[in-house]
Design a protein around this motif. Structure first.
Motif, PDB file in Angstrom:
ATOM      1  N   VAL A  61      16.238  -2.341  90.232  1.00 24.71           N
ATOM      2  CA  VAL A  61      15.805  -2.891  91.515  1.00 24.71           C
ATOM      3  C   VAL A  61      14.345  -2.566  91.815  1.00 24.71           C
ATOM      4  CG1 VAL A  61      18.128  -2.858  92.491  1.00 24.71           C
ATOM      5  CG2 VAL A  61      16.658  -0.848  92.755  1.00 24.71           C
ATOM      6  N   GLN A  62      13.707  -1.770  90.947  1.00 29.85           N
ATOM      7  CA  GLN A  62      12.299  -1.436  91.145  1.00 29.85           C
ATOM      8  C   GLN A  62      11.379  -2.543  90.653  1.00 29.85           C
ATOM      9  OE1 GLN A  62      11.717   1.341  92.886  1.00 29.85           O
ATOM     10  NE2 GLN A  62      13.946   1.635  92.870  1.00 29.85           N
ATOM     11  N   LEU A  63      11.901  -3.408  89.798  1.00 32.88           N
ATOM     12  CA  LEU A  63      11.073  -4.464  89.219  1.00 32.88           C
ATOM     13  C   LEU A  63      11.153  -5.741  90.044  1.00 32.88           C
ATOM     14  CD1 LEU A  63      11.781  -4.190  85.370  1.00 32.88           C
ATOM     15  CD2 LEU A  63       9.821  -3.325  86.645  1.00 32.88           C
ATOM     16  N   THR A  64      10.097  -6.519  89.986  1.00 33.36           N
ATOM     17  CA  THR A  64      10.101  -7.875  90.515  1.00 33.36           C
ATOM     18  C   THR A  64      10.186  -8.822  89.332  1.00 33.36           C
ATOM     19  OG1 THR A  64       8.771  -7.305  92.459  1.00 33.36           O
ATOM     20  CG2 THR A  64       8.831  -9.617  91.814  1.00 33.36           C
ATOM     21  N   TYR A  65      11.287  -9.545  89.230  1.00 24.81           N
ATOM     22  CA  TYR A  65      11.507 -10.436  88.096  1.00 24.81           C
ATOM     23  C   TYR A  65      10.953 -11.829  88.399  1.00 24.81           C
ATOM     24  CZ  TYR A  65      14.665  -6.930  86.156  1.00 24.81           C
ATOM     25  OH  TYR A  65      15.194  -5.777  85.635  1.00 24.81           O
ATOM     26  N   ASP A  66      10.277 -12.386  87.409  1.00 26.29           N
ATOM     27  CA  ASP A  66       9.820 -13.768  87.541  1.00 26.29           C
ATOM     28  C   ASP A  66      10.997 -14.733  87.413  1.00 26.29           C
ATOM     29  OD1 ASP A  66       6.731 -13.456  87.514  1.00 26.29           O
ATOM     30  OD2 ASP A  66       7.411 -12.213  85.844  1.00 26.29           O
ATOM     31  N   PHE A  67      11.952 -14.381  86.557  1.00 26.35           N
ATOM     32  CA  PHE A  67      13.125 -15.223  86.330  1.00 26.35           C
ATOM     33  C   PHE A  67      14.356 -14.336  86.157  1.00 26.35           C
ATOM     34  CE2 PHE A  67       9.442 -17.192  84.275  1.00 26.35           C
ATOM     35  CZ  PHE A  67       9.397 -18.441  84.879  1.00 26.35           C
ATOM     36  N   ILE A  68      15.463 -14.724  86.780  1.00 22.21           N
ATOM     37  CA  ILE A  68      16.760 -14.119  86.505  1.00 22.21           C
ATOM     38  C   ILE A  68      17.686 -15.217  86.002  1.00 22.21           C
ATOM     39  CG2 ILE A  68      18.786 -12.960  87.458  1.00 22.21           C
ATOM     40  CD1 ILE A  68      17.010 -11.559  89.457  1.00 22.21           C
ATOM     41  N   PHE A  69      18.210 -15.045  84.788  1.00 23.24           N
ATOM     42  CA  PHE A  69      19.118 -16.021  84.196  1.00 23.24           C
ATOM     43  C   PHE A  69      20.551 -15.502  84.284  1.00 23.24           C
ATOM     44  CE2 PHE A  69      15.104 -17.185  82.300  1.00 23.24           C
ATOM     45  CZ  PHE A  69      15.172 -18.553  82.123  1.00 23.24           C
ATOM     46  N   LEU A  70      21.443 -16.318  84.847  1.00 22.58           N
ATOM     47  CA  LEU A  70      22.871 -16.008  84.843  1.00 22.58           C
ATOM     48  C   LEU A  70      23.530 -16.874  83.777  1.00 22.58           C
ATOM     49  CD1 LEU A  70      23.879 -15.686  88.612  1.00 22.58           C
ATOM     50  CD2 LEU A  70      23.113 -13.941  87.024  1.00 22.58           C
ATOM     51  N   THR A  71      23.823 -16.258  82.635  1.00 17.45           N
ATOM     52  CA  THR A  71      24.443 -16.989  81.522  1.00 17.45           C
ATOM     53  C   THR A  71      25.909 -16.608  81.358  1.00 17.45           C
ATOM     54  OG1 THR A  71      23.771 -15.320  79.892  1.00 17.45           O
ATOM     55  CG2 THR A  71      22.216 -17.095  80.344  1.00 17.45           C
ATOM     56  N   CYS A  72      26.484 -16.050  82.411  1.00 18.62           N
ATOM     57  CA  CYS A  72      27.886 -15.611  82.387  1.00 18.62           C
ATOM     58  C   CYS A  72      28.829 -16.809  82.462  1.00 18.62           C
ATOM     59  CB  CYS A  72      28.141 -14.678  83.566  1.00 18.62           C
ATOM     60  SG  CYS A  72      27.722 -15.415  85.172  1.00 18.62           S
ATOM     61  N   LYS A  73      30.129 -16.553  82.275  1.00 20.71           N
ATOM     62  CA  LYS A  73      31.145 -17.576  82.458  1.00 20.71           C
ATOM     63  C   LYS A  73      31.204 -17.979  83.931  1.00 20.71           C
ATOM     64  CE  LYS A  73      32.684 -17.714  78.214  1.00 20.71           C
ATOM     65  NZ  LYS A  73      32.488 -18.934  77.376  1.00 20.71           N
ATOM     66  N   VAL A  74      31.676 -19.198  84.174  1.00 15.58           N
ATOM     67  CA  VAL A  74      31.669 -19.709  85.539  1.00 15.58           C
ATOM     68  C   VAL A  74      32.549 -18.869  86.463  1.00 15.58           C
ATOM     69  CG1 VAL A  74      33.565 -21.362  85.184  1.00 15.58           C
ATOM     70  CG2 VAL A  74      31.788 -21.825  86.904  1.00 15.58           C
ATOM     71  N   PHE A  75      33.638 -18.263  85.932  1.00 15.16           N
ATOM     72  CA  PHE A  75      34.506 -17.462  86.803  1.00 15.16           C
ATOM     73  C   PHE A  75      33.869 -16.120  87.162  1.00 15.16           C
ATOM     74  CE2 PHE A  75      36.287 -17.486  82.428  1.00 15.16           C
ATOM     75  CZ  PHE A  75      35.938 -16.198  82.023  1.00 15.16           C
ATOM     76  N   ASP A  76      32.780 -15.747  86.472  1.00 14.84           N
ATOM     77  CA  ASP A  76      32.035 -14.542  86.832  1.00 14.84           C
ATOM     78  C   ASP A  76      30.792 -14.858  87.665  1.00 14.84           C
ATOM     79  OD1 ASP A  76      33.673 -12.650  85.613  1.00 14.84           O
ATOM     80  OD2 ASP A  76      32.697 -12.870  83.670  1.00 14.84           O
ATOM     81  N   LEU A  77      30.540 -16.141  87.914  1.00 17.83           N
ATOM     82  CA  LEU A  77      29.294 -16.534  88.559  1.00 17.83           C
ATOM     83  C   LEU A  77      29.169 -15.956  89.963  1.00 17.83           C
ATOM     84  CD1 LEU A  77      26.693 -18.162  88.528  1.00 17.83           C
ATOM     85  CD2 LEU A  77      28.007 -20.183  89.213  1.00 17.83           C
ATOM     86  N   LYS A  78      30.196 -16.139  90.785  1.00 16.73           N
ATOM     87  CA  LYS A  78      30.114 -15.652  92.167  1.00 16.73           C
ATOM     88  C   LYS A  78      30.045 -14.132  92.209  1.00 16.73           C
ATOM     89  CE  LYS A  78      32.238 -19.659  94.366  1.00 16.73           C
ATOM     90  NZ  LYS A  78      33.337 -20.158  95.238  1.00 16.73           N
ATOM     91  N   LYS A  79      30.770 -13.475  91.284  1.00 13.71           N
ATOM     92  CA  LYS A  79      30.724 -12.016  91.230  1.00 13.71           C
ATOM     93  C   LYS A  79      29.297 -11.535  90.945  1.00 13.71           C
ATOM     94  CE  LYS A  79      32.068  -9.914  87.513  1.00 13.71           C
ATOM     95  NZ  LYS A  79      32.933  -9.398  86.417  1.00 13.71           N
TER      96      LYS A  79
END
Length: 294
Positions: A61-79
């Protein structure tokens, strides 16, 4: 000096591919995912060695990310979106890479995040630290305020990507294609090419496409009719020597996304009053073979 900071949540086939390619292009990359530790410090993509970034168990949480990619399964997306909202890492944009249909504007409102999405038309098969990449049409991106920065990132990393003004239409069509290919590849333990080489399976796949198209067209506008979609799938996919992602899931004894593909069609059919016997039959056959993976 590193070019930018990227976080990837999900170290499966696509997540690990992106991590290695971005890292190779001199970006700072953090990876969080169950498979990440198995890869180690090197990933072989089609036998070419790529250094792999260090993996993490927690979001920095100390870093500022230019991009965050969520490549998880759809059932893990909301989590995972909830985790990001809870941890509040600083980010300029969150990119979703899931095959299924979802309302991105609803997710933005629920999680108060700036989101965009990509589609991928390549094939990926990860075993330990070896990844087979089957070239298709590459990645597809829509048109919004983040398009140009993502195009630069992918092109700088030598990843094929194209812009399309109507990505939602492509998402609908790809969901139909996944209803056709994924469940049969997993149930019959066959590559896509092997599926099309079997006349009986091919007929079942065509009928599933027609049934799924009919159901979805009651709720969504589909630009291509079912005959054209089947012709396109047959021409593009019939020579792909590649297992669908659902087969890869069952090989590893992992729960699949079929409930969000064929299951979605069955549920929507009940809602709009259209019977879906072919999708039901395909799901039942899958459940008999893999009772705990639906």
């Amino acid at each position: 000096m590193k070019k930018g900071k990227i976080l990837i949540l999900g170290a499966g086939s696509i997540g690990s591919y992106l991590a290695a390619k971005f890292f190779h292009a001199n970006y700072h990359v953090d990876v969080i995912g169950r498979k990440a530790d198995r890869i180690g410090d090197r990933l072989y993509i089609n036998n070419q060695a790529f250094d792999f970034p260090l993996t993490s168990s927690e979001i920095n949480v100390q870093l500022t990310y230019d991009f965050i990619f969520l490549t998880c399964k759809v059932f893990d997306l909301k989590k995972n979106l909830h985790k990001l909202k809870e941890r509040s890492p600083k980010s300029k944009i969150i990119i979703l890479l899931q095959n299924c249909l979802f309302d991105i504007s609803e997710l933005e409102r629920t999680y108060n995040q700036d989101l965009t999405s990509l589609l991928v038309y390549d094939g990926f098969n990860l075993i330990e630290n070896r990844l087979k990449h089957t070239q298709g049409s590459g990645f597809l991106i829509g048109s919004d305020k983040h398009t140009e920065s993502l195009l630069r990132l992918f092109k700088d990393s030598h990843i094929e990507i194209k812009k399309n003004e109507n990505i939602q239409q492509h998402r609908i069509e790809k969901a139909i294609y996944n209803c056709v290919i994924n469940i049969f590849s997993a149930t019959h333990s066959k590559t896509i090419r092997e599926l099309f080489a079997d006349a009986e399976i091919t007929e079942h796949m065509q009928n599933i496409l027609y049934e799924s198209h009919e159901v979805l067209s009651q709720e969504m506008e589909i630009a291509q009719d079912k005959e054209i979609m089947w012709d396109n799938l047959s021409r593009f996919a019939s020579n792909l020597d590649h297992y669908a992602s659902t087969y890869q899931d069952v090989r590893e004894n992992k729960v699949t996304e079929l409930a969000f593909l064929n299951g979605f069609i069955i549920d929507l059919g009940r809602k709009v009053g259209i019977a879906t016997p072919l999708n039901i039959e395909a799901v039942d056959k899958f459940k008999r073979k893999y009772p705990n993976l639906y």
